[in-house]
Design an enzyme around this catalytic site. Structure first.
Site, PDB file in Angstrom:
ATOM      1  CG  ASP A 133      43.352  18.817  89.488  1.00 42.32           C
ATOM      2  OD1 ASP A 133      42.376  18.300  88.930  1.00 42.32           O
ATOM      3  OD2 ASP A 133      44.499  18.847  88.989  1.00 42.32           O
ATOM      4  CE1 TYR A 142      44.836  26.517  86.634  1.00 42.39           C
ATOM      5  CE2 TYR A 142      45.017  26.685  84.241  1.00 42.39           C
ATOM      6  CZ  TYR A 142      44.328  26.269  85.374  1.00 42.39           C
ATOM      7  OH  TYR A 142      43.132  25.610  85.231  1.00 42.39           O
TER       8      TYR A 142
END
Lengths: 273, 273
Positions: free
Chosen positions: A52, A110
């Site tokens: 994003d 992540y």
């Protein structure tokens, strides 16, 4: 034509995310613009993770199919000479025909960074979320274990997603408390005031829209004592986004690595190529 | 009127250094502009170290004399609400009458970060110097020991300085090899390609203009094998800037801490407040 596997790093601060959009600076479009003159034709770049806006990458992986006669080192140098300094090609390797960085990815890791303290250190402001509350890291870790396994993560998915299935497998989800020495070279030291840097590392076979950020927002609620570790199972079971906590901001998140093998033998090494 | 000791952090990237200059964005001028409405009068901020353009601070110290009736926490909050996010007030403490952050400073610690690798990771680009050569860290450490002690550091001073004496005492100067996990949270890991992050920590009772950066530029020449560790004594003895290596770029340098006590009992803790 040959298929290449590119490993990429970027500072997501000034990008509107990975994926090409009209009238926005995205990582994919920036890479495609750099590749076109090298390849002599328009090139489509397929990224393993569609990060994003504001999300960083330490080692994103992308696949491209090109006809350039350049050697891999020359190609890497040519791309890095053209690309802006906030995105770099760390490595280029030959890949098998048909390799698709997104479809073939098996595990993604992540990392989310949280700075706990009264004041946000300027050198961390682009890469860590500033939380002013004291957090109970042990409670956050207890809660994180509920996320490990194969679950329906619908409660951790933002609206606007078109994922067919909301089931994903998470094989690691844990918080580590770190100190910070004030520069960008971390050290395991805690400051006199108890301020510290936390990181949340999560590895899974895929992540829904905002899934890591919603996990973090929810686990920080646990750290603040507004949710109990045992609430995680209930939230997962509800499949309702409204049961989970807020979505943590994008800038604390970094895509650390993508694995293409079946089973990571040593998760501790996942984050380093 | 009361004297206060401010501890400050800043990202030096977008500042033309500490010291006020006409028509330039400096840390001192930015702080003085934030203090004036709080104090109800113009305030002069005295910084312990006059960092150059591009140099960062993890814990700069400054002294101010103001008449504000605000409590210290309120004052800190008011300043941080006004200041831009690239400079923060980490702490405010009462100081003795006559305290002068610059004159009274006894020991200053700087850290310089060097990234060794073919490609500069975007998240390090503002805070580490990119060196593409392999460096012999043991040789650099051997050379650094020659800098420890009370010496005339004229060879490590850039032109344009007006320091009366060029003698300074350095009590620690050493390199540490660190790995890096790809984000801004460092870890002691080395990447497959042997890329790594080095840091040079140096503590002294004062530093001449560009002294740390010239030390680093010279020690990197040692690491590359273009100077020997034994050359350092000769360079110091020459007192000639032309004998030393190049000045390393500003953006790798961070002012880590200022000590106001006579003898640091434990240097390892110097960098953390």
């Amino acid at each position: 034509m040959r298929v290449l596997k590119l490993t990429l790093a970027y500072d997501g601060t000034d990008f509107a995310g990975w994926q090409r959009q009209a009238d926005a600076r995205t990582v994919q479009a920036t890479l495609e613009a750099a590749l076109e003159p090298v390849a002599g034709m328009p090139v489509k770049v397929v990224g393993a993770g569609r990060t994003d806006a504001g999300v960083h990458a330490a080692a994103q992986v992308a696949s491209v199919t090109i006809a350039s006669p350049l050697g891999l080192d020359e190609l890497q140098n040519a791309l890095n000479a053209t690309l802006p300094p906030d995105v770099r090609v760390l490595d280029i390797e030959p890949a098998n025909d048909g390799f698709d960085a997104r479809r073939d990815a098996r595990w993604k890791t992540y990392r989310y960074a949280v700075w706990i303290g009264r004041v946000m250190p300027p050198l961390l402001r682009r890469t860590a979320w500033h939380v002013t509350h004291r957090l109970d890291v042990a409670a956050m870790n207890a809660a994180s274990t509920a996320l490990v396994g194969t679950h329906d993560f619908a409660a951790f998915q933002s609206a606007g997603s078109n994922a067919r299935s909301t089931t994903r497998e998470v094989i690691d989800a844990s918080w580590t408390a770190r100190g910070w020495s004030g520069d960008t070279i971390g050290e395991v030291l805690t400051t006199a005031e108890g301020a510290s840097l936390l990181s949340f590392d999560v590895t899974g076979n895929g992540f829904l829209r905002h899934m890591v950020r919603t996990m973090v927002g929810t686990l920080v609620e646990v750290g603040r004592g507004r949710l109990a570790p045992s609430d995680l199972a209930r939230i997962l079971g509800s499949r309702r986004r409204s049961e989970a906590g807020p979505t943590a901001p994008a800038h604390g998140l970094t895509l650390q690595s993508i694995l293409y093998t079946d089973a990571p033998s040593n998760l501790d090494n996942c984050s380093v190529r």
